[in-house]
Design an enzyme around this catalytic site. Structure first.
Site, short mmCIF file in Angstrom:
data_model
loop_
_atom_site.label_atom_id
_atom_site.label_comp_id
_atom_site.label_asym_id
_atom_site.label_seq_id
_atom_site.Cartn_x
_atom_site.Cartn_y
_atom_site.Cartn_z
N ASN A 1 0.86 -1.23 -0.13
CA ASN A 1 -0.09 -0.03 0.05
C ASN A 1 0.83 1.19 0.03
O ASN A 1 0.26 2.26 -0.29
CB ASN A 1 -0.95 -0.02 1.37
CG ASN A 1 -1.62 1.45 1.36
OD1 ASN A 1 -2.33 1.67 0.75
ND2 ASN A 1 -0.91 2.05 2.45
N TYR B 1 3.78 9.40 -10.71
CA TYR B 1 2.99 8.47 -9.88
C TYR B 1 2.15 7.71 -10.99
O TYR B 1 1.93 6.51 -10.58
CB TYR B 1 1.90 9.54 -9.12
CG TYR B 1 0.94 8.96 -8.24
CD1 TYR B 1 1.26 8.51 -6.93
CD2 TYR B 1 -0.56 8.72 -8.49
CE1 TYR B 1 0.45 7.91 -6.19
CE2 TYR B 1 -1.22 8.32 -7.62
CZ TYR B 1 -0.85 7.70 -6.23
OH TYR B 1 -1.75 7.11 -5.49
N ALA B 2 1.41 8.17 -11.91
CA ALA B 2 0.74 7.44 -12.85
C ALA B 2 1.55 6.31 -13.39
O ALA B 2 0.82 5.10 -13.65
CB ALA B 2 0.33 8.19 -13.90
N LYS C 1 1.58 3.57 -10.62
CA LYS C 1 0.48 2.84 -10.43
C LYS C 1 0.12 1.84 -11.62
O LYS C 1 -0.60 1.06 -11.39
CB LYS C 1 -0.49 3.70 -10.14
CG LYS C 1 -0.40 4.73 -8.77
CD LYS C 1 -0.03 3.50 -7.75
CE LYS C 1 -0.06 4.38 -6.08
NZ LYS C 1 0.25 3.02 -5.08
#
Length: 240
Positions: A81, A146-147, A150
């Protein structure tokens, strides 16, 4: 309330936000939870134990896994996480901003899973849940680092689901992609931006961390025993 009775779970980024909600929900369902974070973690829940570690340190991760194995004898569940953001348009994004996000959000996931997967294989069973994001599905302005991480999480999930089951082990690997959720990470987002997000969401609101945690609980439990290699989007119907 015993869907995870006698299970041992490691949750990274367990100090706050979605990670903290996961630790609490898992504990309520009977699991013994090790909440891993870079900061000290204190919980009032009986079966949640804070563990301070740097996820970018292989030495720290090795000590963590050895500690859990020695104390509990097994690891049933891993929730990857932990994550950070360092947002910027590409023209202004420094190499350091790129590397920091890649190292925490993606490389650390690889490193800890590499250590824990063999433990699960020895037991012949396990569930790994990798936390992606709606941004990993659709991209977002100013979040290319970040993209990328992820979206990479989704690729890792699908690859590991195939890899970890190829010799008959019952090790499932799935991913959850939360939408925008009421966590500390959202505290600095301007109200106008939040209202725009809510308007783009079918349910017209942000998510609650426990709503995300409940989806993760489902994938950790035997209720999802025939699900692997999947991405579960929990975003209230958001379309960026």
């Amino acid at each position: 309330m015993n869907r995870l009775k006698d299970k041992v779970a490691i949750v990274t980024g367990g100090a706050r936000g979605i990670g903290r909600a996961v630790c609490e929900v898992f504990s309520d369902e009977g699991a013994k939870v090790i909440a891993v974070d870079i900061v000290s973690v204190l919980y009032s829940k009986e079966w949640v134990e804070g563990y301070k570690a740097n996820l970018c340190s292989n030495d720290d991760l090795t000590k963590l896994v050895e500690y859990v194995k020695e104390k509990y004898g097994k690891i049933d569940i891993l929730v990857n996480n932990a994550g950070i953001t360092k947002d910027s348009l590409i023209e202004k994004m420094s190499e350091e901003m790129w590397d920091d996000v890649i190292n925490i959000n993606l490389k650390a996931v690889f490193n800890i899973t590499k250590l824990i997967a063999p433990v699960m294989k020895m037991n012949g069973k396990g569930s790994i849940i990798n936390i992606s994001s709606v941004v990993g599905e659709y991209g977002n302005v100013g979040q290319s680092n970040y993209a990328a991480t992820k979206a990479g999480i989704i690729g890792l999930t699908k690859s590991w689901a195939k890899e970890f089951s190829r010799k008959g082990e019952d090790i499932r690997v799935n991913s959850v992609a939360p939408g925008y959720t009421n966590t500390e990470m959202m505290a600095t987002v301007p109200e106008k931006v939040l209202n725009d997000i809510k308007e783009k969401t079918m349910l017209k609101r942000l998510g609650d961390p426990k709503e995300i945690a409940n989806a993760i609980l489902f994938l950790a439990s035997e209720e999802s025993s025939y699900i692997t290699g999947q991405l579960l989007s929990v975003n209230g119907g958001l379309r960026l």
